[in-house]
Design a protein around this motif. Structure first.
Motif, mmCIF file in Angstrom:
data_model
loop_
_atom_site.group_PDB
_atom_site.id
_atom_site.type_symbol
_atom_site.label_atom_id
_atom_site.label_comp_id
_atom_site.label_asym_id
_atom_site.label_seq_id
_atom_site.Cartn_x
_atom_site.Cartn_y
_atom_site.Cartn_z
ATOM 1 N N UNK A 43 -23.776 -6.869 6.568
ATOM 2 C CA UNK A 43 -23.202 -6.030 7.612
ATOM 3 C C UNK A 43 -21.682 -6.133 7.535
ATOM 4 N N UNK A 44 -21.042 -5.081 7.032
ATOM 5 C CA UNK A 44 -19.592 -5.069 6.845
ATOM 6 C C UNK A 44 -18.971 -4.094 7.830
ATOM 7 N N UNK A 45 -18.023 -4.560 8.613
ATOM 8 C CA UNK A 45 -17.363 -3.709 9.586
ATOM 9 C C UNK A 45 -15.980 -3.344 9.056
ATOM 10 N N UNK A 46 -15.868 -2.123 8.546
ATOM 11 C CA UNK A 46 -14.610 -1.663 7.954
ATOM 12 C C UNK A 46 -13.471 -1.674 8.962
ATOM 13 N N UNK A 47 -13.754 -1.243 10.182
ATOM 14 C CA UNK A 47 -12.724 -1.202 11.228
ATOM 15 C C UNK A 47 -12.120 -2.600 11.425
ATOM 16 N N UNK A 48 -12.980 -3.601 11.564
ATOM 17 C CA UNK A 48 -12.482 -4.964 11.772
ATOM 18 C C UNK A 48 -11.715 -5.486 10.555
ATOM 19 N N UNK A 49 -12.161 -5.106 9.375
ATOM 20 C CA UNK A 49 -11.465 -5.535 8.160
ATOM 21 C C UNK A 49 -10.056 -4.944 8.107
ATOM 22 N N UNK A 87 -0.669 7.188 1.787
ATOM 23 C CA UNK A 87 -0.507 8.638 1.617
ATOM 24 C C UNK A 87 -0.071 8.967 0.189
ATOM 25 N N UNK A 88 0.866 8.208 -0.351
ATOM 26 C CA UNK A 88 1.379 8.488 -1.696
ATOM 27 C C UNK A 88 0.324 8.262 -2.777
ATOM 28 N N UNK A 89 -0.532 7.297 -2.579
ATOM 29 C CA UNK A 89 -1.581 7.023 -3.568
ATOM 30 C C UNK A 89 -2.603 8.158 -3.621
ATOM 31 N N UNK A 90 -2.755 8.852 -2.504
ATOM 32 C CA UNK A 90 -3.649 10.010 -2.446
ATOM 33 C C UNK A 90 -5.070 9.665 -2.892
ATOM 34 N N UNK A 91 -5.515 8.462 -2.502
ATOM 35 C CA UNK A 91 -6.863 8.016 -2.861
ATOM 36 C C UNK A 91 -7.770 8.122 -1.648
ATOM 37 N N UNK A 92 -8.946 8.654 -1.866
ATOM 38 C CA UNK A 92 -9.912 8.838 -0.787
ATOM 39 C C UNK A 92 -10.248 7.518 -0.085
ATOM 40 N N UNK A 93 -10.262 6.429 -0.831
ATOM 41 C CA UNK A 93 -10.643 5.142 -0.246
ATOM 42 C C UNK A 93 -9.640 4.646 0.802
ATOM 43 N N UNK A 94 -8.433 5.225 0.817
ATOM 44 C CA UNK A 94 -7.421 4.820 1.793
ATOM 45 C C UNK A 94 -7.596 5.527 3.140
ATOM 46 N N UNK A 95 -8.334 6.621 3.165
ATOM 47 C CA UNK A 95 -8.470 7.420 4.384
ATOM 48 C C UNK A 95 -9.091 6.658 5.560
ATOM 49 N N UNK A 96 -10.116 5.842 5.354
ATOM 50 C CA UNK A 96 -10.660 5.114 6.508
ATOM 51 C C UNK A 96 -9.627 4.199 7.167
ATOM 52 N N UNK A 97 -8.784 3.560 6.367
ATOM 53 C CA UNK A 97 -7.756 2.689 6.931
ATOM 54 C C UNK A 97 -6.756 3.460 7.774
ATOM 55 N N UNK A 98 -6.365 4.642 7.287
ATOM 56 C CA UNK A 98 -5.464 5.483 8.070
ATOM 57 C C UNK A 98 -6.148 5.934 9.358
ATOM 58 N N UNK A 99 -7.433 6.193 9.269
ATOM 59 C CA UNK A 99 -8.192 6.574 10.464
ATOM 60 C C UNK A 99 -8.205 5.463 11.505
ATOM 61 N N UNK A 100 -8.345 4.233 11.057
ATOM 62 C CA UNK A 100 -8.324 3.098 11.980
ATOM 63 C C UNK A 100 -6.952 2.984 12.637
#
Length: 68
Positions: free
Chosen positions: A2-8, A29-42
């Protein structure tokens, strides 16, 4: 598992200075990688939960203008 991305994300940026937060946001933003979007969302969620109504209105206006 059970991994909680928000908490990470919150754990990774907790205690960061304004300069460090800016670097994190700009880098994501500059990296333009999809994997960074959840962190920006948090980070956006943190902003939204702590913003007053005027700040929220300004953000909504900015988003609306940017999406036209």
């Amino acid at each position: 598992m059970n991994f909680n991305l928000r908490n990470a994300v919150l754990s990774n940026v907790s205690g960061s200075s304004q300069e460090q937060l800016e670097h994190t946001i700009v880098d994501a933003i500059q990296r333009n990688e999809e994997k960074m979007l959840p962190g920006l969302g948090v980070l956006f969620e943190v902003f939204w939960k702590n913003a007053d109504e005027q700040e929220k209105q300004h953000m909504l206006q900015t988003l609306e203008a940017g999406l036209k």
